[in-house]
Design a protein around this motif. Structure first.
Motif, short mmCIF file in Angstrom:
data_model
loop_
_atom_site.label_atom_id
_atom_site.label_comp_id
_atom_site.label_asym_id
_atom_site.label_seq_id
_atom_site.Cartn_x
_atom_site.Cartn_y
_atom_site.Cartn_z
N ALA A 1 0.76 -1.29 -0.14
CA ALA A 1 -0.03 0.15 0.14
C ALA A 1 1.06 1.29 -0.04
CB ALA A 1 -0.99 -0.13 1.35
N THR B 1 -3.22 0.91 -3.66
CA THR B 1 -2.80 -0.53 -3.06
C THR B 1 -2.94 -1.42 -4.17
OG1 THR B 1 -4.04 0.15 -0.82
CG2 THR B 1 -3.62 -2.07 -1.29
N HIS C 1 -5.59 -3.06 -6.43
CA HIS C 1 -6.54 -3.48 -5.68
C HIS C 1 -8.06 -3.95 -6.09
CE1 HIS C 1 -9.33 -4.20 -2.18
NE2 HIS C 1 -8.17 -4.55 -1.52
N TYR D 1 -4.99 -1.69 6.17
CA TYR D 1 -4.15 -2.74 5.68
C TYR D 1 -2.99 -3.28 6.35
CZ TYR D 1 -6.40 -1.47 1.29
OH TYR D 1 -7.38 -1.29 0.22
N GLU E 1 -6.39 -7.24 5.36
CA GLU E 1 -6.98 -5.94 5.11
C GLU E 1 -8.30 -6.24 6.09
OE1 GLU E 1 -9.36 -5.91 1.13
OE2 GLU E 1 -7.14 -6.51 0.73
#
Length: 774
Positions: free
Chosen positions: A7, A12, A28, A482, A553
């Protein structure tokens, strides 16, 4: 192939790892608008320009502090072992503390650093410095320093306002008209301090468009607004936004469209502002015709827009960039006054905004608690500087400066210690900074790459990058938390800042105080436990550490919609503002009491020293916009592929209008010299009508790369605009940077074009082996 989550401030990503190398980068899964900056993880971590081992400038290692400081940036470095580096740094800090006092150590270390809550370099260095007795610090930010100082006198602190901005869903439902000064640039919305799980700014804006919001933009740069918004675009001369806002306010007043009841109930000082607005005090009404002569925007556009703003639910917003200019305090102050005259502050969809999409989180839901971070301790040194006055600090020891109505003195700095930032990116007038940089006895830095900061240091300590360490990533204005797990082995002998400071603290007898006998994992567990407590107080349950670390996460529950200053509008008595009067201050008695010609007691049009209406245009006829880059965060990952692919002819791209290019016989791809009396840089040319005639755009963040390293005034090869920008304060009140008040000229570079060499290491001596500079 192993996958790891990492991240950053720009997003991310999932990293695919094979044989210790990053092979691919995927955004992500929940991110609808991922930033391409993440692709620079592919080559940026293992890049040849990484600092691999502690290194010391040759003369400094041989003869000690204060020797040949004019050779900073030009001399070879000698690699040493970590134990020797710890001794060298610890002994120098002890020498300066004992002989001169801790105020002689400047460790402001301004910069974005990394997104993690533990391995956040400025937090680490400030904790360490406070363990050894303190340091001279910096206050405010380069992003919006002028507003950070003026807005508490007017409406409240900048950080508080940004966290309370009216959220996108409310704007979608209620905003009929958004009037933007400086646009809403989604390239800026790529980033968010503390991390980004989901880029929401573009979705928020397009949702407003689909719901029927009309967008009007005042900016010299057309792509400050996404094309999908179909904004009505007007091109004022840079730095003239206050004149347009004043003219809008004048039309409201003259046509009786201002909200008298709101001004009386929620504001103070309109009766002192009105004589200036109408021209009673100086004979010049601040009407649309007056503003047209200053800004170049047609008077009928201004007057008709004012009427439309009064008849619709209107949000007026200004970018942060507008206040990075001469008298920058006036811009956001006048924006608040204009919104107050419309009377829609505190209503859904109306009021004002200070930098929507300035970062991704502005306009996103906000939760009213602070994530835990490393405790920095107490700084026993009272000395400080406004963040953009670093050159003044080094060049003017013992001299006084004004700031926010008070007088202070610059201490005599013997050591500059920097971790987590790059002043050779952030600061203005790099030739002046280079002269200032030669004054201290010692420059000590933690750096990941051989950029301009590390090359101009005496001692360089190699630091890890985000994917090379463990951390917790969470941000106030984001939905995710995260577990950031180390993805790759650190390059060379790079260490994280905590371990570096721990080693120095051990030499200085402060290790127990600095570490509290915790290792990295124990600190992460400690911070996570605090986060769970704070979240629980808001009714949010976060898993215990082992569960959280395993799942990687956590998605926070949706926060409430926000309307900026809603509680204040509902009851100014029960929810007063944090101003001297508790109300919106159109005229500030406190600011007026400072008797500053550079910042009077109410918003005022004050002519910049450098703008397209100045006499200097006869010599330098182009106004330079040095805005934020689209391909990196400031100067981070300028060596990475996303930034490098956007270069033109091997250096940063400068955009010029077709008319200005024609007048100078320039073509796309030309290497051009951009210059003024402060310096010169080379850039690759783009020709586009996205910038208006008389304006050129050169983003910040290219690594400073002089033809003659260490020589003040040398031509920069890479396209860093800060060799051109002015190093003065926005006013005696805020002392913010004025990068956007800069005039330049451009010509085709006809000499032999020098190679850009900043992305390869300098000359490094490794025992019997010497690695020659390119």
């Amino acid at each position: 192939m192993e996958k790891a989550l990492t991240a950053s401030h720009w997003g991310t990503y999932y990293l695919s790892i094979e044989d210790g190398q990053i092979k691919s980068v995927e955004p992500h899964r929940e991110d609808p608008d991922p930033s391409p900056i993440g692709q620079s993880f592919l080559d940026g971590i293992q890049h040849p320009c990484r600092v691999k081992k502690p290194a010391v400038r040759k003369s400094y290692l041989e003869q000690g502090p204060g020797v040949a400081t004019h050779k900073r940036g030009a001399e070879p470095f000698v690699e040493i072992e970590w134990d020797q580096a710890f001794e060298l740094v610890g002994n120098e800090l002890n020498r300066v503390r004992q002989q001169y006092g801790n105020q002689s150590i400047f460790a402001g270390s301004y910069g974005w650093a990394s997104a993690g809550r533990f391995h956040h370099a400025p937090s680490q260095i400030h904790r360490f410095m406070n363990c050894i007795g303190g340091y001279t610090k910096s206050v405010n930010t380069y992003s919006y320093a002028a507003s950070e100082v003026i807005l508490p006198h007017v409406v409240g602190s900048m950080s508080w306002l940004l966290n309370q901005h009216t959220s996108w869903p409310v704007l979608e439902k209620h905003c009929e008209l958004m009037v933007m000064f400086g646009g809403v640039a989604l390239k800026n919305g790529q980033i968010n301090a503390g991390g980004v799980g989901r880029h929401s700014a573009k979705d928020g804006l397009l949702a407003c468009k689909r719901a029927g919001t009309k967008f009007v933009n005042f900016s010299p740069v057309r792509d400050d607004v996404d094309q999908g918004l179909e904004a009505v675009h007007y091109e004022p001369k840079p730095n003239t936004d206050v004149s347009i806002m004043l003219a809008l306010a004048h039309t409201l007043y003259e046509q009786g469209l201002h909200d008298k009841a709101f001004l009386e109930q929620y504001c103070v000082g309109f009766e002192k502002f009105e004589p200036y607005l109408t021209g009673k005090v100086d004979g010049q009404p601040k009407d649309a015709k007056w503003a047209a002569n200053i800004s170049g925007v047609d008077a009928t556009v201004i007057s008709s827009l004012a009427v439309e703003m009064a008849r619709k639910r209107t949000m007026v917003t200004a970018s942060w960039s507008l206040q990075r200019a001469d008298h920058g305090e006036q811009t956001h102050w006048m924006l608040v006054v204009l919104a107050a005259m419309l009377g829609q502050i505190g209503l859904p969809g109306g009021g004002f905004g200070l930098g929507y999409a300035g970062v991704n989180g502005v306009g996103h839901q906000f939760r009213d608690f602070t994530w835990a971070s490393l405790d920095q301790g107490v700084n026993k040194v009272a000395d400080f500087i406004p963040v953009a006055r670093i050159s003044d600090l080094l060049l003017k020891p013992g001299q006084s400066f004004q700031y926010n109505g008070q007088s202070y003195t610059y201490p005599d700095t013997k050591v500059v210690y920097w971790a987590g930032g790059n002043p050779f990116h952030h600061h203005q007038d790099l030739n002046r900074l280079l002269k200032a940089w030669q004054q201290p006895d010692s420059i000590i830095v933690h750096e990941q790459t051989w950029n301009a900061l590390s090359r101009h240091a005496d001692i360089v300590l190699p630091a890890t990058m985000t994917a090379e360490r463990n951390d917790i990533v969470c941000a106030k204005r984001d939905d995710y938390v995260y577990a950031l797990k180390q993805a790759v082995v650190p390059v060379g002998e790079a260490r994280n800042d905590y371990d570096i400071f721990g080693g120095i603290a051990d030499v200085m007898g402060k290790k127990d105080e600095f570490t509290e006998d915790r290792n990295e994992k124990e600190w992460l567990q400690f911070l996570h436990a605090r986060n769970r407590q704070r979240a629980a107080a808001q009714g949010i349950e976060i898993p215990e550490f082992d569960v959280f670390w395993e799942q990687g996460e956590y998605l926070l529950p949706e926060g409430p919609d926000l309307i900026l200053l809603e509680a204040f509008r509902r009851s100014p008595e029960a929810s007063p503002l944090r101003t001297m009067s508790g109300k919106l201050e159109i005229f500030s008695e406190r600011v007026a009491s400072f008797e500053l010609a550079s910042c009077p007691g109410h918003p005022t049009w004050l002519e910049p020293k450098e703008w397209l209406g100045a006499e200097l245009v006869q010599k330098f006829p182009l106004h330079l916009i040095s805005n934020q880059p689209a391909t990196r965060l400031h100067s981070q990952f300028d060596h990475g592929q996303t930034s490098q692919r956007a270069k033109v002819s091997g250096r940063e791209a400068l955009t010029i209008s077709p008319q200005d290019a024609h007048d100078r016989a320039l073509s796309v791809g030309d290497v051009v010299k951009v210059y003024n009396d402060r310096g010169a840089t080379l850039a690759g040319l783009i020709i586009s009508d996205k910038v208006q005639p008389g304006v050129v755009q050169l983003p910040t963040g290219a690594w400073y790369d002089p033809v003659e390293p260490g020589i003040i005034g040398s031509l920069d090869k890479a396209g860093n605009p800060n060799v051109l920008t002015r190093d003065v304060g926005s006013s005696e009140l805020g002392q913010g940077p004025v990068a956007h008040s800069t005039l330049v000229e451009i010509e085709k570079y006809t000499s032999e074009i020098p190679e850009v060499t900043i992305y390869t290491p300098p000359e490094i001596i490794r025992g019997p082996e010497t690695i020659k500079a390119p």
